[in-house]
Design a protein around this motif. Structure first.
Motif, PDB file in Angstrom:
ATOM      1  N   GLY A  19       0.813  -1.207   0.000  1.00 25.50           N
ATOM      2  CA  GLY A  19       0.000   0.000   0.000  1.00 25.50           C
ATOM      3  C   GLY A  19       0.849   1.261   0.000  1.00 25.50           C
ATOM      4  N   GLY A  20       1.923   1.252   0.790  1.00 23.96           N
ATOM      5  CA  GLY A  20       2.818   2.402   0.821  1.00 23.96           C
ATOM      6  C   GLY A  20       3.503   2.647  -0.506  1.00 23.96           C
ATOM      7  N   LEU A  21       3.944   1.571  -1.154  1.00 20.22           N
ATOM      8  CA  LEU A  21       4.576   1.709  -2.464  1.00 20.22           C
ATOM      9  C   LEU A  21       3.572   2.197  -3.500  1.00 20.22           C
ATOM     10  N   GLY A  22       2.309   1.771  -3.362  1.00 18.99           N
ATOM     11  CA  GLY A  22       1.272   2.264  -4.261  1.00 18.99           C
ATOM     12  C   GLY A  22       1.046   3.754  -4.086  1.00 18.99           C
ATOM     13  N   ALA A  23       1.012   4.221  -2.829  1.00 19.52           N
ATOM     14  CA  ALA A  23       0.857   5.656  -2.568  1.00 19.52           C
ATOM     15  C   ALA A  23       2.043   6.442  -3.119  1.00 19.52           C
ATOM     16  N   THR A  24       3.228   5.854  -3.029  1.00 20.43           N
ATOM     17  CA  THR A  24       4.421   6.505  -3.581  1.00 20.43           C
ATOM     18  C   THR A  24       4.322   6.624  -5.095  1.00 20.43           C
ATOM     19  N   ALA A  25       3.871   5.564  -5.749  1.00 20.06           N
ATOM     20  CA  ALA A  25       3.713   5.590  -7.207  1.00 20.06           C
ATOM     21  C   ALA A  25       2.686   6.644  -7.623  1.00 20.06           C
TER      22      ALA A  25
END
Length: 222
Positions: free
Chosen positions: A14-20
């Motif tokens: 989820g965090g990597l998705g928010a970063t993307a």
């Protein structure tokens, strides 16, 4: 334990998705690039302060008593991180997708190895990794001060390739730490969001270095 690990890696994804999402929004709007062109030092310092501040706030919130505020703070932290990655995406262009896939392969493979290894095998690497991190940080700053010379090139390579190896080692270490905490901590102590932050930062550092390495390879071929 399996539920704890699942929640930790869900938080990571989820965090990597928010970063993307943050990186794409900043890239398409061009706002961060215009601000960086106008006031590079202000943007750099502001980004560091914002990212570190958001991470401190995120870590300070107890997931077990305030899960929604915790997730919102984590989203803010990882979203701000995405904004700072927009210049990387702008320079690299189509390489970004390949670098993201390679990063996922490296991190996923190393995390799987660490999760299925004896708990203390990679935890013993902490001291060595700490020394390596100090060397990579010094090399990163040195490459800026000695840019253009032979010493600067050596330091840049240490920061780039040494950093790639270092943060790959940190994936093993941080994953082992998560597994150990999942086994030993009580329900009130275990925080899946805080547990994933180390692996999240490792992933971002690996991704940035892969983008730089692949961009440099492409430039040499032209």
């Amino acid at each position: 334990m399996r539920t704890r690990l699942t929640n930790t890696f869900y938080s990571l994804v989820g965090g990597l998705g928010a970063t993307a999402i943050g990186a794409m929004a900043s890239f398409h709007s061009g706002l961060f690039a215009r601000m960086a062109a106008a006031n590079p030092w202000v943007v750099m310092i502001g980004s560091m302060v914002g990212t570190v501040g958001a991470m401190i706030v995120c870590r300070s919130i107890d997931f077990n008593t305030s899960p929604v505020p915790k997730l919102l703070a984590f989203g803010a932290f990882t979203g701000i991180m995405g904004l700072t990655l927009a210049p990387v995406c702008m320079v690299a262009g189509p390489i970004v997708g390949k670098a993201a896939l390679y990063t996922a392969g490296i991190v996923g493979g190393l995390a799987l190895v660490a999760a299925n290894s004896p708990n203390d095998r990679f935890l013993k690497m902490g001291g060595v990794l700490g020394l390596g991190l100090g060397a990579v940080v010094c090399a990163s700053f040195g490459s800026m001060f000695f840019a253009g010379g032979a010493a600067g090139a050596v330091m840049h390579n240490i920061s780039l390739y040494g950093g790639l190896a270092l943060f790959s080692g940190f994936v093993l270490y941080d994953t082992s730490k998560v597994v150990a905490h999942a086994k030993l901590l009580s329900d009130a102590q275990f925080d899946p969001v805080n547990e994933c932050i180390g692996i999240y930062l490792d992933t971002i550092n690996i991704f940035i270095r892969l983008v730089q390495i692949m961009s440099g390879s492409n430039n040499r071929r032209r």
